[in-house]
Design an enzyme around this catalytic site. Structure first.
Site, PDB file in Angstrom:
ATOM      1  N   GLY A  18      35.263  37.523  36.864  1.00 49.78           N
ATOM      2  CA  GLY A  18      34.992  38.179  35.599  1.00 49.78           C
ATOM      3  C   GLY A  18      35.671  37.238  34.455  1.00 49.78           C
ATOM      4  N   ASP A  19      36.686  36.952  34.703  1.00 45.49           N
ATOM      5  CA  ASP A  19      37.523  36.074  33.893  1.00 45.49           C
ATOM      6  C   ASP A  19      36.549  34.932  33.490  1.00 45.49           C
ATOM      7  OD1 ASP A  19      39.910  34.783  32.319  1.00 45.49           O
ATOM      8  OD2 ASP A  19      39.673  33.400  34.044  1.00 45.49           O
TER       9      ASP A  19
END
Length: 127
Positions: A18-19
């Site tokens: 997700g980062d």
């Protein structure tokens, strides 16, 4: 990837993905705003990608998430990371991890339409 398979991973794996997904989305967003100087790109991006910013966005976004998405966030928030952010307190960092877990889970499970909806809401909330 099937949801059942993605659920076998640690929430920290979702957050790791997700980062990267969120960072790339925000970088494209600020470039598309017509910014071209590196310092301005970075300054604008930080409004969205810092742990503090992600925490604030998530708190406003939570009521618009499904129960399943809220559970993903909760699992990410409750995960025990082996590091902490240098510019955020532990609560902000945990919320940011939950936020990134959601983005990563949506990406890994190929929920592209929902991921786009969530990312657009993030930009609106972050402005």
């Amino acid at each position: 990837m099937k949801k059942e398979d993605a659920l076998q991973y640690s929430p920290l794996v979702w957050a790791y993905m997700g980062d990267a997904v969120y960072e790339m989305y925000i970088r494209e967003y600020v470039i598309n705003q017509g910014l071209c100087k590196n310092g301005l790109l970075h300054k604008k991006s930080i409004k969205f990608v810092s742990a503090k910013a992600q925490c604030g966005i998530l708190k406003e976004l939570e009521e618009k998430l499904t129960e399943e998405e809220q559970d993903i966030v909760r699992r990410g928030r409750n995960a025990n990371p082996h590091s902490t952010a240098k510019n955020a307190d532990i609560v902000e960092y945990k919320y940011a991890t939950g936020f990134e877990a959601l983005i990563g889970f949506l990406h890994l499970t190929e929920q592209k339409e929902r991921l786009d909806e969530v990312l657009k809401m993030c930009v609106e909330l972050g402005e």
